[in-house]
Structures are given as structure tokens and as C-alpha cells.
Design an enzyme around this catalytic site. Structure first.
Site, PDB file in Angstrom:
ATOM      1  N   TYR A 200       0.826  -1.216   0.000  1.00 21.78           N
ATOM      2  CA  TYR A 200       0.000   0.000   0.000  1.00 21.78           C
ATOM      3  C   TYR A 200       0.860   1.267   0.000  1.00 21.78           C
ATOM      4  O   TYR A 200       0.384   2.344  -0.324  1.00 21.78           O
ATOM      5  CB  TYR A 200      -0.941   0.029   1.213  1.00 21.78           C
TER       6      TYR A 200
ATOM      7  N   LYS B 265       2.974 -15.377   1.448  1.00 26.78           N
ATOM      8  CA  LYS B 265       2.920 -16.199   0.235  1.00 26.78           C
ATOM      9  C   LYS B 265       4.350 -16.488  -0.220  1.00 26.78           C
ATOM     10  O   LYS B 265       4.822 -15.983  -1.247  1.00 26.78           O
ATOM     11  CB  LYS B 265       2.136 -15.442  -0.855  1.00 26.78           C
TER      12      LYS B 265
ATOM     13  N   ASP C 184      -3.342 -17.698   1.450  1.00 26.17           N
ATOM     14  CA  ASP C 184      -4.587 -18.174   0.816  1.00 26.17           C
ATOM     15  C   ASP C 184      -5.156 -19.365   1.595  1.00 26.17           C
ATOM     16  O   ASP C 184      -6.363 -19.443   1.851  1.00 26.17           O
ATOM     17  CB  ASP C 184      -4.373 -18.519  -0.664  1.00 26.17           C
TER      18      ASP C 184
ATOM     19  N   ASP D 129      -5.367  -6.920   5.629  1.00 31.08           N
ATOM     20  CA  ASP D 129      -6.580  -6.185   5.271  1.00 31.08           C
ATOM     21  C   ASP D 129      -7.698  -7.176   4.941  1.00 31.08           C
ATOM     22  O   ASP D 129      -8.821  -7.090   5.444  1.00 31.08           O
ATOM     23  CB  ASP D 129      -6.262  -5.299   4.052  1.00 31.08           C
TER      24      ASP D 129
ATOM     25  N   ASP E  30     -10.920  -8.770   7.508  1.00 31.36           N
ATOM     26  CA  ASP E  30     -12.323  -8.602   7.123  1.00 31.36           C
ATOM     27  C   ASP E  30     -13.058  -9.943   7.100  1.00 31.36           C
ATOM     28  O   ASP E  30     -14.227 -10.031   7.476  1.00 31.36           O
ATOM     29  CB  ASP E  30     -12.440  -7.925   5.752  1.00 31.36           C
TER      30      ASP E  30
END
Ligand code: NAD
Length: 374
Positions: A142, A193, A226, A250, A254
Site C-alpha cells: 500500500y 505467500k 490463501d 486487510d 475482514d
């Protein structure tokens, strides 16, 4: 008794309504001699824009810097949709996070037994859930440079975001996760990852090193982000503390949020580095939800996320672990009694407004404190 300096920024929309309930709890704790909170209040978001033309004034920013902790409501709303980008309500929130260098975002996902049935997952999967996601908040893709869209000159364009982490950024967030795990079930799961990203290989290496050298007593395991997302909805109770980068955090936070039902239930904390002299961390506590303009001013907003944010503040900024636990228990007991705001209302329950919920939690808190003293 040590005085704790709390700076309140209620913000816009339902922010001031939910903050009012928190102020009542703080006043109660002061009057009972449980703590000595020194309260100051400022403007953030649209309220600050209306008064000062910015998302937060320099004066209020200085007060936030000087406080032991900041309690933040929510900002924004349609009234300010067309104000310039740099001074929009959210800019106040971003400035607070940036200037206070709040690099660690803590989002607990707790499923109160009384609300297990309102999760989209089966009650047995979420009932009693208590996990904590620790997200790196000031680095990664980001913020990494270059970050641009370039014209390739052949009718094509190229968009670039850069995922970048330095050793110190991973070390400090890993330490936050390990320290928190020590106060919980002593288990950290790091997610990245590493199978496809260099930054994932590096993240894994640094977290492993910090764990082995500084926290050998904390159980550490690693999961691809994942697979972590999948495991979060398959059997979330396998986790205690999850530590991950800005982007994965992020998304995963959620996902975890929805395990627990309503947005009106979710608190969060953002922490900075410990001060070299005092050991105190800069900290801001806020509900995950926004200013809910659709219900603002009606007195029906759920104040539980704001109240649970106060509980996090007691625990993480002031070491008032017992009081924090009792306040969370008071929320749970209030829900057990069938008391609900409209966002979590279901058949056979008693609907109350913001103030009704705040008052009920405070009454339970008082009872629990009394029982503790017997
Ligand atoms: P929102 O979280 O404000 O509302 C989403 C939905 O959830 C709405 O229907 C709302 O009524 C409901 N809701 C949220 N909190 C609730 C509560 N405590 N009790 C009962 N119902 C609740 O998100 P949005 O509608 O996308 O955004 C509204 C404004 O808030 C926008 O200006 C947005 O930019 C801002 N926002 C601010 C923050 C923040 O201050 N941290 C976070 C998200 C959104």
C-alpha cells in the site's frame, strides 16, 4: 493512582453517539476510584473540517501525540463528499495513524455465545471464538514505491505497486504478535505467500528468527495466506494470534470480522513502537465500523464496538487486564439477557437504542466489579 491521559475524538455520524456511552463508563470508573482518567476531547473528520478546514487540526494532533491513548469514533458522511481530497474527513484518520506511527493493527474476532446463531457460519464453528489478527499497517504494497500507472506508448499502460518490507518492519510487528500471544494461548501463526513472493520468503525468515531467538516459549507456525483464508472459515478456533502483512491482513481481518456477525460489534487497536524511556506505546482505539450516516442521529447505533475498543484500551495501554476482561464479560452478559440493538436484533429479543445498550452494559459491569470485591 496514576493518571491516564485519554484523548477522545468522537468524529461524525454515530461516532459521538457511541462515544457518549464510553464516556459514561469512564466517568463511572473515575467516580468509583477504579482509575484516574484525565479526559480531553477534540474534533476529527467532517467535524474538524467544518471548524478548521482540515480532517484534524494541528492543535488536536498535538493533543493526540501527548495523550497516553486516543479513543476514536468514526468519520465521514455525504455532507463532506465533495470537499478537497487532502482535507477530506478520512485524511484526519490517516494523519493520526501516520504521525503517531501506528504500525500494528490489532483486530480481535470474538464471537459472543449469544450471537453465534447470527454468524453466516455454523454456530459450533464460531461459538466461543477468540482470535486476534495482527496486521502490519504502515508498510508493504500500500505504500511501496514505485507506485504508478505508466504509459508504454504503444496503446498499452502498465500499473505498478511495490510490495516492500525491511527487516525492522517485520521484526517489530512479529514482536507485537509474540508479546500478545504470551498474554493469550501462546500460539502465533504467521501468514504470507512464500511460494510465489520474495517478500513472503523474507517475511517467513524474519518471523522465524525473532520467534526462535526472542520467544522460544511461544508456539509458531506458518501458513500460506490463501490457505489461511480457507482455514479461517473452515475451523477458525485453531488460531490464537495471526500475524501478517498489510495487504493480506486487510483481507484476512475482514474475513475474520464476518465470522462474528455484525459490524457494530468489532473493536480495533493500532499501536506504535514502545517509547525508549517510558516503554509506553502510542495507541489509538476505534471501532471497525464507519460513521453510519444512514442511522446517525436516531439513537439506534450499536455502541458495543466502541465499548469493546475501550476494553482494548484498558488492556493494552493501561495494563488494566482484569477490568478489561470484566467489561468484555459485561457485554457478553448483556447479550445473554437478550438485549439487542436493531443491527443484531432477532425474534424474541428485547430491542434497545444506543443509550439502552450502553446503560445495560454499565449496569452489568458494576455488578461484575461488585462480585469481584466480595
Ligand atoms: P459504515 O460502517 O458506516 O456502515 C455500513 C452499514 O453498517 C450501514 O448500514 C450502517 O448503518 C451499519 N452500521 C455500521 N456501524 C453500525 C453500528 N455501530 N450500529 C448499527 N449499525 C451500524 O460504512 P459505510 O456506510 O461504507 O460508510 C459511511 C461513512 O463512514 C463513509 O463516509 C465512510 O468513508 C466512513 N467510514 C469511516 C470509517 C472510520 O472512521 N474508521 C470506517 C469506514 C467507513
Amino acid at each position: 493512582m496514576t493518571t491516564h491521559k485519554l484523548f477522545l475524538l468522537p468524529g461524525d455520524g454515530i461516532g459521538p453517539e457511541t462515544m457518549h456511552e464510553v464516556k459514561e463508563i469512564i466517568a463511572f470508573m473515575n467516580s468509583e476510584g477504579l482509575a484516574a482518567f484525565e479526559i480531553d476531547e477534540g474534533l476529527a473528520g467532517g467535524a474538524a473540517y467544518d471548524a478548521h478546514g482540515v480532517g484534524i487540526s494541528d492543535d488536536d494532533m498535538a493533543k493526540a501525540e501527548a495523550a497516553d491513548a486516543v479513543l476514536f469514533g468514526a468519520v465521514g458522511g455525504p455532507k463532506w463528499d465533495s470537499v478537497p481530497y487532502e482535507v477530506r474527513p478520512e485524511a484526519g484518520l490517516l494523519r493520526l495513524r501516520k504521525d503517531l506511527q501506528l504500525f500494528a493493527n490489532l483486530r480481535p474476532a470474538i464471537c459472543y455465545p449469544a450471537l453465534a446463531a447470527s454468524s453466516s457460519l455454523k454456530p459450533e464453528v464460531v461459538e466461543g471464538l477468540d482470535i486476534l489478527i495482527v496486521r502490519e499497517l504502515t508498510g508493504g504494497v500500500y505504500f511501496g514505491e514505485p507506485k504508478e500507472i505508466i504509459d508504454l506508448g504503444n496503446g498499452q499502460k502498465r500499473a505498478i505497486d511495490t510490495q516492500v518490507y525491511d527487516t525492522y518492519e517485520i521484526e517489530r510487528i512479529a514482536r507485537v504478535a509474540f508479546d500478545l500471544a504470551k498474554t493469550r494461548k501462546n500460539h502465533v501463526t504467521s501468514m504470507e505467500k512464500r511460494n510465489v513472493m520474495k517478500s513472503g520468503v523474507f517475511w517467513n525468515e524474519v518471523v522465524t528468527k525473532v520467534g526462535a531467538e526472542e520467544y522460544p516459549e511461544v508456539e509458531l507456525d506458518h501458513m500460506l495466506a490463501d490457505a489461511g483464508g480457507m482455514q479461517l472459515v473452515r475451523w477458525p478456533k485453531q488460531f490464537d494470534v495471526i500475524v501478517t502483512d498489510n495487504l493480506f491482513g486487510d483481507m484476512l481481518s475482514d474475513v475474520a470480522a464476518m465470522l462474528t456477525g455484525s459490524l457494530g460489534m468489532l473493536p480495533s487497536a493500532s499501536l506504535g513502537a514502545p517509547d525508549a524511556q517510558t516503554g509506553k506505546r502510542k495507541a489509538m482505539y476505534e471501532p471497525v465500523h464507519g460513521s453510519a450516516p444512514d442511522i446517525a442521529g436516531q439513537g439506534i447505533a450499536n455502541p458495543l464496538a466502541m465499548i469493546a475498543s475501550l476494553a482494548m484500551c484498558l488492556r493494552y495501554s493501561f495494563g488494566m487486564v482484569a477490568e478489561a476482561g470484566l467489561l468484555e464479560q459485561a457485554i457478553s452478559k448483556t447479550l445473554d439477557q437478550g438485549i439487542r440493538t436493531s443491527d443484531i436484533m432477532s425474534e424474541g429479543m428485547t430491542e434497545v437504542g444506543t443509550n439502552g445498550m450502553g446503560t445495560a452494559v454499565l449496569a452489568e459491569f458494576e455488578i461484575l466489579l461488585g462480585e469481584g470485591q466480595e
